[in-house]
Scaffold this motif. Structure first.
Motif, PDB file in Angstrom:
ATOM      1  N   MET A 154       0.814  -1.284  -0.088  1.00  0.00           N
ATOM      2  CA  MET A 154      -0.034  -0.049  -0.018  1.00  0.00           C
ATOM      3  C   MET A 154       0.670   1.287   0.199  1.00  0.00           C
ATOM      4  O   MET A 154       1.993   1.336   0.423  1.00  0.00           O
ATOM      5  N   GLU A 155       0.182   2.393  -0.414  1.00  0.00           N
ATOM      6  CA  GLU A 155       0.988   3.721  -0.228  1.00  0.00           C
ATOM      7  C   GLU A 155       1.334   3.871   1.170  1.00  0.00           C
ATOM      8  O   GLU A 155      -0.015   3.712   1.668  1.00  0.00           O
ATOM      9  N   PRO A 156       2.042   4.823   1.758  1.00  0.00           N
ATOM     10  CA  PRO A 156       2.268   4.969   2.954  1.00  0.00           C
ATOM     11  C   PRO A 156       1.072   5.707   3.717  1.00  0.00           C
ATOM     12  O   PRO A 156       0.349   5.571   4.692  1.00  0.00           O
ATOM     13  N   GLU A 157       0.359   6.609   2.830  1.00  0.00           N
ATOM     14  CA  GLU A 157      -0.815   7.361   3.113  1.00  0.00           C
ATOM     15  C   GLU A 157      -1.998   6.641   3.268  1.00  0.00           C
ATOM     16  O   GLU A 157      -2.746   7.182   4.182  1.00  0.00           O
ATOM     17  N   GLU A 158      -1.950   5.578   2.866  1.00  0.00           N
ATOM     18  CA  GLU A 158      -3.113   4.539   2.978  1.00  0.00           C
ATOM     19  C   GLU A 158      -3.272   3.748   3.920  1.00  0.00           C
ATOM     20  O   GLU A 158      -4.095   3.222   4.556  1.00  0.00           O
ATOM     21  N   VAL A 159      -2.042   3.717   4.708  1.00  0.00           N
ATOM     22  CA  VAL A 159      -2.103   3.107   6.076  1.00  0.00           C
ATOM     23  C   VAL A 159      -2.427   3.890   7.231  1.00  0.00           C
ATOM     24  O   VAL A 159      -1.567   4.912   7.576  1.00  0.00           O
ATOM     25  N   LYS A 160      -3.464   3.571   7.799  1.00  0.00           N
ATOM     26  CA  LYS A 160      -3.872   4.449   9.113  1.00  0.00           C
ATOM     27  C   LYS A 160      -2.889   3.907  10.273  1.00  0.00           C
ATOM     28  O   LYS A 160      -2.482   2.906  10.649  1.00  0.00           O
ATOM     29  N   TYR A 161      -2.706   5.124  11.100  1.00  0.00           N
ATOM     30  CA  TYR A 161      -1.470   5.089  12.065  1.00  0.00           C
ATOM     31  C   TYR A 161      -2.218   3.935  13.064  1.00  0.00           C
ATOM     32  O   TYR A 161      -1.391   2.901  13.684  1.00  0.00           O
ATOM     33  N   GLU A 162      -3.467   3.956  13.535  1.00  0.00           N
ATOM     34  CA  GLU A 162      -3.908   3.212  14.520  1.00  0.00           C
ATOM     35  C   GLU A 162      -3.798   1.630  13.869  1.00  0.00           C
ATOM     36  O   GLU A 162      -3.594   0.595  14.643  1.00  0.00           O
ATOM     37  N   ASP A 163      -3.925   1.493  12.763  1.00  0.00           N
ATOM     38  CA  ASP A 163      -3.725  -0.086  12.084  1.00  0.00           C
ATOM     39  C   ASP A 163      -2.333  -0.308  12.215  1.00  0.00           C
ATOM     40  O   ASP A 163      -2.009  -1.605  12.430  1.00  0.00           O
ATOM     41  N   TYR A 164      -1.541   0.524  11.912  1.00  0.00           N
ATOM     42  CA  TYR A 164       0.019   0.197  11.973  1.00  0.00           C
ATOM     43  C   TYR A 164       0.288  -0.285  13.355  1.00  0.00           C
ATOM     44  O   TYR A 164       1.097  -1.195  13.641  1.00  0.00           O
ATOM     45  N   LYS A 243       3.803   8.935  10.899  1.00  0.00           N
ATOM     46  CA  LYS A 243       3.167  10.031  11.578  1.00  0.00           C
ATOM     47  C   LYS A 243       3.515  11.195  10.873  1.00  0.00           C
ATOM     48  O   LYS A 243       2.867  12.378  10.743  1.00  0.00           O
ATOM     49  N   ALA A 244       4.734  11.458  10.220  1.00  0.00           N
ATOM     50  CA  ALA A 244       5.405  12.436   9.493  1.00  0.00           C
ATOM     51  C   ALA A 244       4.398  12.804   8.181  1.00  0.00           C
ATOM     52  O   ALA A 244       3.930  14.071   8.206  1.00  0.00           O
ATOM     53  N   LEU A 245       3.823  11.838   7.628  1.00  0.00           N
ATOM     54  CA  LEU A 245       2.915  12.318   6.370  1.00  0.00           C
ATOM     55  C   LEU A 245       1.677  12.674   7.006  1.00  0.00           C
ATOM     56  O   LEU A 245       0.997  13.458   6.287  1.00  0.00           O
ATOM     57  N   GLU A 246       1.141  12.394   8.414  1.00  0.00           N
ATOM     58  CA  GLU A 246       0.084  12.880   8.984  1.00  0.00           C
ATOM     59  C   GLU A 246       0.096  14.543   9.448  1.00  0.00           C
ATOM     60  O   GLU A 246      -0.505  15.090   9.277  1.00  0.00           O
ATOM     61  N   LEU A 247       1.550  14.729   9.733  1.00  0.00           N
ATOM     62  CA  LEU A 247       1.812  15.888  10.595  1.00  0.00           C
ATOM     63  C   LEU A 247       2.002  17.042   9.668  1.00  0.00           C
ATOM     64  O   LEU A 247       1.987  18.003   9.955  1.00  0.00           O
ATOM     65  N   CYS A 248       2.687  16.543   8.354  1.00  0.00           N
ATOM     66  CA  CYS A 248       3.522  17.494   7.591  1.00  0.00           C
ATOM     67  C   CYS A 248       2.444  18.388   6.959  1.00  0.00           C
ATOM     68  O   CYS A 248       1.245  18.059   6.620  1.00  0.00           O
ATOM     69  N   THR A 249       2.885  19.437   6.423  1.00  0.00           N
ATOM     70  CA  THR A 249       2.184  20.486   5.386  1.00  0.00           C
ATOM     71  C   THR A 249       2.068  19.889   4.099  1.00  0.00           C
ATOM     72  O   THR A 249       2.711  18.713   3.639  1.00  0.00           O
ATOM     73  N   SER A 250       1.008  19.949   3.103  1.00  0.00           N
ATOM     74  CA  SER A 250       0.908  19.302   1.950  1.00  0.00           C
ATOM     75  C   SER A 250       2.309  19.572   0.981  1.00  0.00           C
ATOM     76  O   SER A 250       2.654  18.727   0.296  1.00  0.00           O
ATOM     77  N   SER A 251       2.984  20.724   1.134  1.00  0.00           N
ATOM     78  CA  SER A 251       4.232  20.814   0.322  1.00  0.00           C
ATOM     79  C   SER A 251       5.371  20.059   0.843  1.00  0.00           C
ATOM     80  O   SER A 251       5.975  19.337   0.217  1.00  0.00           O
TER      81      SER A 251
END
Lengths: 324, 324
Positions: A154-164, A243-251
Motif C-alpha cells: 500500500m501507499e504509506p498514506e493509505e496505512v492508518k496509524y492505528e492499524d499500523y 506520522k510525518a505524513l500525517e503531521l506535515c504540510t501538503s508541500s
C-alpha cells in the motif's frame, strides 16, 4: 532471592544452547539448528521466567515454556526471512539461502510442531490454559505478519496509524506479553494479575518498536551499531514515516513523496530534515513515553510486593534506554 | 449400532464443511479457506471416528481430533504444493498460485496453529497422550517430506528400496495410523489395542500407496480417472521403478535409463513393456498383498468382538480394491 535478568539469561542459555533436533534427515534438522545457532537475545523465555518469579520460585515448567517460545520465535524468523526474501540475519546467511526455500519451509514447520512437544511437558493442571494463551498469541503473530505484508503493497498514506500500531502489537508485542503471562500462570498469579502482566509486556513491546524506529533515524550510528537511516533508504513504513505524513504540510508531503520516489544521494539527510521540520522526532519520544507509561502503570497494578517487580523494571529500562 | 464409513463421512462433513477462519486479515484467511474448499476424501478424520467406535460410542472429542487431523492434512497440502511448485490440486489452482508463496506459507502456519487449538479441546485425562501421538506423527510427516525431497535429487539406483518404503510410511501412512490410534484412545482402547490399530493403519497406508503406483502404470485410465503412465512420463520414483531397477538385467537397466533420459514419444509403452518383462507388475501385486496381510493380521489381533471391526474392514476393502 530474585534473579537479575542477566542471571536468568545465563540459566536459560545453559539449558537451551545445545542441539535440539535429531541427526537425520540431515538437511531438515541442520536447517533447523542453523537458525538456533545464529542466537539472539532470548528475551521471550527470560520474560517467561520473570513472570513466574514475580509470584513464586521458578518452576521447571517455566523453562519448558521458555524453550517453546524461543523455538516459536525462531520458527517465525525462518518463515519471515523466506517471505521477505532476506539474504542475511545477524550477518549470517538465512536458512533458505543456505538450504533452499523448500528445506526452510519444512524446517520451520518441524520447529513449530516441536514447540508443542515442549508445551505438552507442562503440568496438566494448567496445560489447557497455557496452550490457549500461547495459541492466541501465535495466531496473532501470523495475523500481524499478514498485515505487515498487506501494508507493504500500500501507499504509506493509505496505512492508518492505528492499524499500523495494531500490526506492530500483533507482530512483535503479543508474544512478549504471552511469555510473561504464561510464566505468571506457572507462578500461580491470578487472572487479574495475568492481565496486568500481559498489558505490561504488550506496551513495553510497542514502546520498544517506536524507539527502534527512532534510533534507526536519529540514533548515534556508533552506539546503535546500524547504518543511520537504513529504514529511510528503503522507504520502510515506520512509526516516523506514517506520522510525518500525517503531521506535515501538503508541500512537505509532496517533497517527502518525491524523495521516496527518486532516492537522491542525500535522501537520508533530506528526509531527516523533513522529519525534524514537522517535529516527528519530538512526537516519537512522547509516543514512546505514552506506551511506556501504560506499561509501568500495569506493572504498578500487579498485586505483589514491589520488590518482586524489580527485575522486570530493570529489564524494561534496559530495553527502553539502549542508547544511553 | 455401528456406523458405516459413508455414514461417518456424512456426519463428519456436516460439522466440518463450514468457514473455519475469521474474515480478516482477508488474504491470510481466504488462502487458508481455499484449500479446505477444494475438499478431499476426509479419510483421516473418518479413521479417528472409527478408532473410537471400535471400542465405544463416538465421543465429541473424536470430532475435535478429526477436525485437527483434517486441518493438519490440509496444512501439509499447502506447504507441499509450494515445495513441489505444483500449479494445480484436484484441477484447481493451488494456494500459492492464487495468493502468492508468502501468503501460502503463512496460511499453512496459521492452519497448523489452529490444529492445536482443536486438540486443546479434548478432555484433560487423555490430552497429553493425544498430543504426544499427534506430534510424533506430525514430525514424521515432515521427515518423510524431507526424505522425499532428498530422493528427488538422487539417481533412482541410489535410493534403497527399504528407505523408500520408510519414506512412504512416514509421508503418507503414519498420519492414518495416528488418526486411528487417537480415536482408540478416546474410545478407551488399551495400549496393546492401540498398537494393533496403529499397525493396521500404517500397513493399509503402504499397501494403498503401492496400489496407487501400480494403477498409475497398469490401471484402466477410464476407471482410474488419471492419465496412464503419468508417473513414468516425469520419471517419478515409484515402488515400480525402484523395484524394476533391482529386478532387471543390466541391458534392461541401460534401456530403462535411456528411456528416462531421452523421453521418446512411446516412452510410457516402452517402460511398461520393460516393467512387464522384469515382472515388476506381478511383484507389485504381491507386495501390496504382503502389507495388506500384515494390516489384516493386526486387525485380527485387536481384542474386541469381530462385529465391531466390520466398518474398518469395509473401509480397507474400499481403499484397496478401487479398480474393481
Amino acid at each position: 532471592m530474585m534473579h537479575s535478568f542477566t542471571d536468568l539469561i545465563e540459566q536459560f542459555s545453559q539449558q537451551f544452547n545445545h542441539r535440539h533436533f535429531p541427526e537425520t534427515p540431515k538437511r531438515l534438522y541442520d536447517a533447523a539448528e542453523h537458525i538456533l545457532e545464529i542466537g539472539g537475545k532470548r528475551i521471550r523465555p527470560i520474560l517467561c521466567l520473570m513472570g513466574n518469579e514475580l509470584f513464586d520460585t521458578i518452576h521447571p515448567d517455566a523453562f519448558e515454556v521458555g524453550n517453546a517460545v524461543e523455538l516459536f520465535h525462531n520458527f517465525t524468523l525462518i518463515h519471515d526471512d523466506i517471505m521477505d526474501k532476506a539474504p542475511l540475519r545477524r550477518g549470517k546467511p538465512t536458512v533458505h539461502m543456505l538450504y533452499s526455500e523448500p528445506a526452510a519451509i519444512l524446517a520451520g514447520d518441524v520447529m513449530l510442531i516441536n514447540v508443542y512437544e515442549q508445551l505438552n511437558k507442562v503440568q496438566s493442571r494448567y496445560k489447557q490454559k497455557i496452550l490457549s494463551v500461547f495459541n492466541k498469541a501465535a495466531i496473532e503473530v501470523c495475523e500481524g505478519q499478514q498485515m505487515d505484508m498487506d501494508f507493504e503493497s500500500m501507499e504509506p498514506e493509505e496505512v492508518k496509524y492505528e492499524d499500523y500500531v495494531n500490526m506492530i502489537a500483533l507482530k512483535t508485542s503479543v508474544l512478549l506479553a504471552a511469555s510473561l503471562q504464561m510464566g505468571t500462570i506457572i507462578g500461580g498469579g491470578s487472572e487479574g494479575n495475568q492481565d496486568h502482566v500481559y498489558a505490561f509486556g504488550k506496551n513495553i513491546g510497542i514502546a520498544f518498536q517506536i524507539q527502534d524506529d527512532y534510533l534507526d533515524a536519529f540514533g548515534d550510528p556508533e552506539k546503535f551499531g546500524k547504518q543511520q537511516g537504513g529504514d529511510i533508504l528503503v522507504n520502510k513504513k515506520t512509526f516516523l514515516l506514517l506520522k510525518a505524513l500525517e503531521l506535515c504540510t501538503s508541500s512537505q508531503r509532496a517533497h517527502l513523496k518525491q524523495l521516496m520516489a527518486t532516492s537522491p544521494d542525500d535522501k537520508v539527510a533530506q528526509v531527516l530534515q523533513l522529519f525534524r521540520d514537522c517535529r516527528v522526532d519530538a512526537w516519537a519520544e512522547k509516543e514512546k513515553e505514552r506506551f511506556q507509561q501504560i506499561a509501568f502503570e500495569s506493572l504498578e497494578n500487579i498485586a505483589v510486593l514491589s520488590a518482586r517487580k524489580k527485575p522486570l523494571m530493570e529489564l524494561a529500562n534496559f530495553l527502553l534506554n539502549r542508547q544511553q
